[in-house]
Motif scaffolding. Structure first.
Motif, PDB file in Angstrom:
ATOM      1  N   ALA A  79       0.798  -1.230   0.000  1.00  0.00           N
ATOM      2  CA  ALA A  79       0.000   0.000   0.000  1.00  0.00           C
ATOM      3  C   ALA A  79       0.832   1.282   0.000  1.00  0.00           C
ATOM      4  O   ALA A  79       0.477   2.242  -0.707  1.00  0.00           O
ATOM      5  CB  ALA A  79      -0.965  -0.010   1.192  1.00  0.00           C
ATOM      6  N   PRO A  80       1.944   1.384   0.768  1.00  0.00           N
ATOM      7  CA  PRO A  80       2.684   2.654   0.788  1.00  0.00           C
ATOM      8  C   PRO A  80       3.141   3.117  -0.593  1.00  0.00           C
ATOM      9  O   PRO A  80       3.054   4.310  -0.913  1.00  0.00           O
ATOM     10  CB  PRO A  80       3.882   2.346   1.688  1.00  0.00           C
ATOM     11  N   TYR A  81       3.609   2.186  -1.408  1.00  0.00           N
ATOM     12  CA  TYR A  81       4.078   2.556  -2.752  1.00  0.00           C
ATOM     13  C   TYR A  81       2.946   3.138  -3.585  1.00  0.00           C
ATOM     14  O   TYR A  81       3.139   4.119  -4.313  1.00  0.00           O
ATOM     15  CB  TYR A  81       4.666   1.319  -3.432  1.00  0.00           C
ATOM     16  N   GLN A  82       1.759   2.563  -3.484  1.00  0.00           N
ATOM     17  CA  GLN A  82       0.640   3.031  -4.287  1.00  0.00           C
ATOM     18  C   GLN A  82       0.003   4.298  -3.710  1.00  0.00           C
ATOM     19  O   GLN A  82      -0.442   5.163  -4.460  1.00  0.00           O
ATOM     20  CB  GLN A  82      -0.412   1.925  -4.414  1.00  0.00           C
ATOM     21  N   ILE A  83      -0.046   4.409  -2.389  1.00  0.00           N
ATOM     22  CA  ILE A  83      -0.613   5.612  -1.778  1.00  0.00           C
ATOM     23  C   ILE A  83       0.205   6.829  -2.161  1.00  0.00           C
ATOM     24  O   ILE A  83      -0.329   7.846  -2.629  1.00  0.00           O
ATOM     25  CB  ILE A  83      -0.684   5.462  -0.244  1.00  0.00           C
ATOM     26  N   THR A  84       1.523   6.734  -1.968  1.00  0.00           N
ATOM     27  CA  THR A  84       2.376   7.867  -2.335  1.00  0.00           C
ATOM     28  C   THR A  84       2.437   8.046  -3.846  1.00  0.00           C
ATOM     29  O   THR A  84       2.468   9.170  -4.345  1.00  0.00           O
ATOM     30  CB  THR A  84       3.802   7.662  -1.789  1.00  0.00           C
ATOM     31  N   GLY A  85       2.440   6.925  -4.578  1.00  0.00           N
ATOM     32  CA  GLY A  85       2.516   7.013  -6.034  1.00  0.00           C
ATOM     33  C   GLY A  85       1.308   7.694  -6.652  1.00  0.00           C
ATOM     34  O   GLY A  85       1.440   8.497  -7.586  1.00  0.00           O
ATOM     35  N   SER A  86       0.108   7.388  -6.151  1.00  0.00           N
ATOM     36  CA  SER A  86      -1.094   8.019  -6.704  1.00  0.00           C
ATOM     37  C   SER A  86      -1.146   9.500  -6.355  1.00  0.00           C
ATOM     38  O   SER A  86      -1.535  10.331  -7.188  1.00  0.00           O
ATOM     39  CB  SER A  86      -2.351   7.312  -6.182  1.00  0.00           C
ATOM     40  N   ALA A  87      -0.735   9.839  -5.136  1.00  0.00           N
ATOM     41  CA  ALA A  87      -0.712  11.256  -4.754  1.00  0.00           C
ATOM     42  C   ALA A  87       0.267  12.034  -5.618  1.00  0.00           C
ATOM     43  O   ALA A  87      -0.044  13.128  -6.122  1.00  0.00           O
ATOM     44  CB  ALA A  87      -0.352  11.390  -3.278  1.00  0.00           C
ATOM     45  N   LEU A  88       1.464  11.478  -5.826  1.00  0.00           N
ATOM     46  CA  LEU A  88       2.457  12.151  -6.660  1.00  0.00           C
ATOM     47  C   LEU A  88       2.035  12.163  -8.126  1.00  0.00           C
ATOM     48  O   LEU A  88       2.187  13.169  -8.820  1.00  0.00           O
ATOM     49  CB  LEU A  88       3.815  11.464  -6.512  1.00  0.00           C
ATOM     50  N   GLY A  89       1.517  11.023  -8.588  1.00  0.00           N
ATOM     51  CA  GLY A  89       1.157  10.925 -10.000  1.00  0.00           C
ATOM     52  C   GLY A  89       0.044  11.862 -10.409  1.00  0.00           C
ATOM     53  O   GLY A  89       0.109  12.510 -11.460  1.00  0.00           O
ATOM     54  N   PHE A  90      -0.992  11.983  -9.581  1.00  0.00           N
ATOM     55  CA  PHE A  90      -2.124  12.820  -9.932  1.00  0.00           C
ATOM     56  C   PHE A  90      -1.921  14.295  -9.567  1.00  0.00           C
ATOM     57  O   PHE A  90      -2.465  15.172 -10.234  1.00  0.00           O
ATOM     58  CB  PHE A  90      -3.392  12.318  -9.235  1.00  0.00           C
ATOM     59  N   PHE A  91      -1.147  14.569  -8.524  1.00  0.00           N
ATOM     60  CA  PHE A  91      -1.155  15.926  -7.983  1.00  0.00           C
ATOM     61  C   PHE A  91       0.181  16.667  -8.029  1.00  0.00           C
ATOM     62  O   PHE A  91       0.191  17.881  -7.869  1.00  0.00           O
ATOM     63  CB  PHE A  91      -1.629  15.888  -6.517  1.00  0.00           C
ATOM     64  N   LEU A  92       1.305  15.971  -8.215  1.00  0.00           N
ATOM     65  CA  LEU A  92       2.588  16.672  -8.132  1.00  0.00           C
ATOM     66  C   LEU A  92       2.757  17.688  -9.250  1.00  0.00           C
ATOM     67  O   LEU A  92       3.252  18.804  -9.028  1.00  0.00           O
ATOM     68  CB  LEU A  92       3.747  15.665  -8.157  1.00  0.00           C
ATOM     69  N   GLN A  93       2.341  17.324 -10.458  1.00  0.00           N
ATOM     70  CA  GLN A  93       2.505  18.251 -11.572  1.00  0.00           C
ATOM     71  C   GLN A  93       1.714  19.530 -11.355  1.00  0.00           C
ATOM     72  O   GLN A  93       2.251  20.643 -11.493  1.00  0.00           O
ATOM     73  CB  GLN A  93       2.069  17.577 -12.876  1.00  0.00           C
ATOM     74  N   ILE A  94       0.444  19.398 -10.976  1.00  0.00           N
ATOM     75  CA  ILE A  94      -0.379  20.590 -10.762  1.00  0.00           C
ATOM     76  C   ILE A  94       0.075  21.349  -9.515  1.00  0.00           C
ATOM     77  O   ILE A  94      -0.034  22.578  -9.441  1.00  0.00           O
ATOM     78  CB  ILE A  94      -1.876  20.191 -10.686  1.00  0.00           C
ATOM     79  N   TYR A  95       0.643  20.641  -8.529  1.00  0.00           N
ATOM     80  CA  TYR A  95       1.187  21.288  -7.333  1.00  0.00           C
ATOM     81  C   TYR A  95       2.399  22.149  -7.680  1.00  0.00           C
ATOM     82  O   TYR A  95       2.505  23.306  -7.252  1.00  0.00           O
ATOM     83  CB  TYR A  95       1.567  20.216  -6.310  1.00  0.00           C
ATOM     84  N   LEU A  96       3.314  21.600  -8.468  1.00  0.00           N
ATOM     85  CA  LEU A  96       4.500  22.364  -8.846  1.00  0.00           C
ATOM     86  C   LEU A  96       4.148  23.586  -9.687  1.00  0.00           C
ATOM     87  O   LEU A  96       4.754  24.652  -9.547  1.00  0.00           O
ATOM     88  CB  LEU A  96       5.471  21.466  -9.612  1.00  0.00           C
TER      89      LEU A  96
END
Length: 510
Positions: free
Chosen positions: A39-56
C-alpha cells in the motif's frame, strides 16, 4: 545465557506462528500482511502521480520548464536506482530478520521524511527548483529501497505457484485500494482548499483563443497559504499510513532463505525471451497509463472545466478499480492471463476515453461514467503485470534448473523499466504544456494547451496501448505452458526433498 533466549531473533518476532502449513500454503493472515506492505508505494505514487505536476505549477508556482526538469530527472534517477538496489539486495547477507526486511525497515523513516518535504514550499524563491529536485530524487531512491525488496518478496513467501498467485491477488486488491486512499486523502483535503485562479492572467491570452471557466471567477476567501497548508496536512496523513503499513508487513510476513548471485544472473535474465517480451509489452502500456495519470487532473480542470470536481472523478476511478479486482482475478483464472490483458486494457479504457474526448464537449455525468469504465481498466493494469511476472520466473527456473536466486533481478529491472516510462511521460507532458503556453493558476488556458491535454490523455495512450498489445501477441507463456511449468517445478521440489531426506538418513546411519 539461557539457550532459549539465545534463539530469539527478529524473524521469530516478525513471524506469525504458523504462516504456512507443511504443504506450503499461506494463511489468510500472512497474505493480508504481505498485501498491506504494497500500500505505501501506491498511496504515495497516486498522490504524486495525480497531484505533483499541478502542485509544482499552481502551488509552488514553478515555471513549466523547471517543473518538467524536476519530474523527468526525478523519475530518471529513480529508474537508475532500481537495478542498483536490486544488485545490493542480491549481495545482502541473510540476517535474523531475513534478506529483504532490513531494507524495508531501514528505508521507511527516511522515505517518510523526504516525502513530507516534497509537499513543503520553501520560503526562498531562488532555491525552489533545487529543493524539489533533491527531495524528489531522495524520496524515489528510498522508495526503491522499499519497493524492490518488497516486490522480490513475492518469490520468497511460498514456493507454491497457486499460493503466490493468490497472494498477488490480495496484494493487487490492497494496492488498488491504496491508490483510492492516496487519491482520496490528497484530493479531498486539497480539493477543499484550492486557491482561486487568477483572472488577471487572462490578459496575456487572446480572448478569441481561450476557454473561460466562468464559475471560477467567483472570489473565494481561500489563500494560497491555506492551500499549501492543506498539502502538508495530506502528506502528514499519508506518511502516517506509510509507517503503519510497513510495520504490518514486517511483523506479519516471513521470507524463506534462498541463495543469490547477480552478474551472471543479470546476463541470463536480460537475455531471456519471455521476460523481455513481458517487460516491453508492459513498458508501452505503462507509459500510456502514466500519460493519463499525470495529465488527467489538468485535463479535468481546464479542458473539461470541472475545477471543483476533479478530485471526486479521480476517486471514482480508483473505487471502480478496487471493486473490479476480484472480477479480474476470476477472469484470468477462468480464461487465462493473455486473454485478460487484451480484454482488460483495450475494451475497458481506450474506447470510453475516445468517446469522451472526441464526441462529448463537456458533460459531468459522462465524465463520471467514463471514470467507472476507466477504473475497471486500471484494475487490470495493476493486477496483470505482477500476476504474470512470477510465471516468467517459474519458466526461467524450469529452463535453468541449476540457476537460483535471481528473483530480485527480475523484479528490480521490471520496476526500472516501469519507472523509466514514468519519467519519460512526465517529462514529455510538462514540456509539451510549456511549449503550448500553459498559464500558472490561470482560470483558463489557451486552446493550444487544451489541445495538448486532449492528445496526452487520448490519442497518445491509444497508440502506446496498441503497441504494447502487439508485443504481447508474441508472449509465449500461455495457460498450457504455465500449468506444465507448475507440475515440473513441483516434481523438482519433491525430488530435492527426497534427496535431502536420503542424505539425512545416510548421515544418521554413518
Amino acid at each position: 545465557k539461557d539457550p532459549v533466549s539465545q534463539q530469539l531473533n527478529c524473524a521469530s518476532l516478525a513471524t506469525p506462528k504458523n504462516p504456512m502449513d507443511n504443504t506450503g500454503r499461506l494463511s489468510m493472515c500472512s497474505k493480508l500482511c504481505y498485501a498491506i506492505g504494497g500500500a505505501p508505494y501506491q498511496i504515495t505514487g497516486s498522490a504524486l502521480g495525480f497531484f505533483l505536476q499541478i502542485y509544482l505549477l499552481d502551488v509552488a508556482q514553478l515555471d513549466p520548464l523547471h517543473a518538467s526538469i524536476i519530474l523527468f530527472v526525478g523519475r530518471a534517477w529513480d529508474a537508475v536506482t532500481d537495478p542498483t538496489v536490486g544488485f545490493l539486495v542480491s549481495r545482502s547477507r541473510w540476517t535474523r530478520c531475513g534478506r529483504m526486511m532490513p531494507w524495508i525497515l531501514i528505508s521507511t523513516p527516511f522515505a517518510v521524511l523526504t516525502y513530507f518535504l516534497i509537499w513543503y514550499v520553501p520560503p526562498v524563491e531562488q532555491g525552489k527548483v533545487l529543493w524539489y529536485l533533491v527531495f524528489y530524487c531522495l524520496f524515489q531512491s528510498l522508495q526503491t529501497c522499499f519497493h524492490v525488496p518488497y516486490s522480490a518478496l513475492t518469490m520468497f513467501i511460498s514456493m507454491d505457484q497457486k499460493e503466490r498467485d493468490s497472494a498477488t491477488a490480495y496484494r493487487m486488491t490492497v494496492e488498488v485500494l491504496g491508490t483510492v486512499v492516496g487519491t482520496a486523502i490528497q484530493g479531498q483535503i486539497v480539493g477543499g482548499a484550492i486557491a482561486p485562479c487568477l483572472p488577471g492572467d487572462l490578459d496575456v491570452l487572446d480572448n478569441g483563443n481561450s476557454t473561460l471557466l466562468g464559475s471560477d471567477f467567483n472570489i473565494t476567501h481561500i489563500s494560497l497559504d491555506e492551500t499549501k497548508q492543506a498539502y502538508l496536512i495530506a502528506s502528514a496523513v499519508i506518511c502516517t499510513m506509510y509507517v503503519l503499513c510497513a510495520a504490518v508487513l514486517f511483523l506479519g510476513v516471513r521470507e524463506q532463505e534462498e541463495p543469490m548471485s547477480f552478474f551472471e544472473g543479470m546476463r541470463m535474465v536480460m537475455g531471456y525471451g519471455p521476460y523481455v517480451k513481458l517487460v516491453m509489452g508492459f513498458l508501452f502500456t505503462s507509459l500510456a497509463f502514466m500519460l493519463l495519470e499525470g495529465n488527467f487532473a489538468l485535463f479535468i480542470t481546464y479542458t473539461l472545466g470541472f475545477r471543483n470536481d476533479f478530485q471526486n472523478i479521480l476517486l471514482v476511478i480508483m473505487l471502480s478499480g478496487t471493486l473490479s479486482i476480484p472480477f479480474w482475478q476470476w477472469f484470468l483464472i477462468r480464461f487465462g492471463k493473455k486473454t485478460a490483458v487484451y480484454i482488460g486494457i483495450t475494451v475497458s479504457s481506450v474506447l470510453p476515453f475516445m468517446i469522451l474526448i472526441v464526441c462529448i464537449e463537456s458533460s459531468l455525468i459522462v465524465a463520471y461514467v467514463v471514470s467507472v469504465a476507466a477504473g475497471v481498466s486500471v484494475a487490470a493494469a495493476f493486477l496483470l503485470p505482477w500476476s504474470m511476472l512470477p510465471d516468467v520466473v517459474d519458466d526461467f527456473k524450469v529452463k535453468n534448473p541449476d540457476s537460483s536466486g535471481h528473483e530480485a533481478i527480475f523484479y528490480s529491472f521490471y520496476v526500472f523499466f516501469t519507472k523509466f516510462a514514468s519519467g519519460i511521460s512526465l517529462g514529455i507532458s510538462t514540456l509539451s504544456l510549456d511549449f503550448a503556453g500553459y498559464v500558472t493558476r490561470g482560470c483558463s488556458q489557451p486552446d493550444a494547451v487544451n489541445l495538448t491535454l486532449k492528445v496526452l490523455v487520448s490519442p497518445a495512450p491509444v497508440v502506446l496501448i496498441f503497441l504494447g498489445l502487439f508485443i504481447f501477441k508474441t508472449y509465449p507463456i500461455d495457460e498450457e505452458r504455465r500449468q506444465g511449468n507448475r507440475k515440473l517445478l513441483q516434481e523438482m521440489r519433491e525430488s530435492d526433498q527426497d534427496s535431502e531426506t536420503e542424505s539425512t538418513e545416510l548421515g544418521s546411519a554413518v
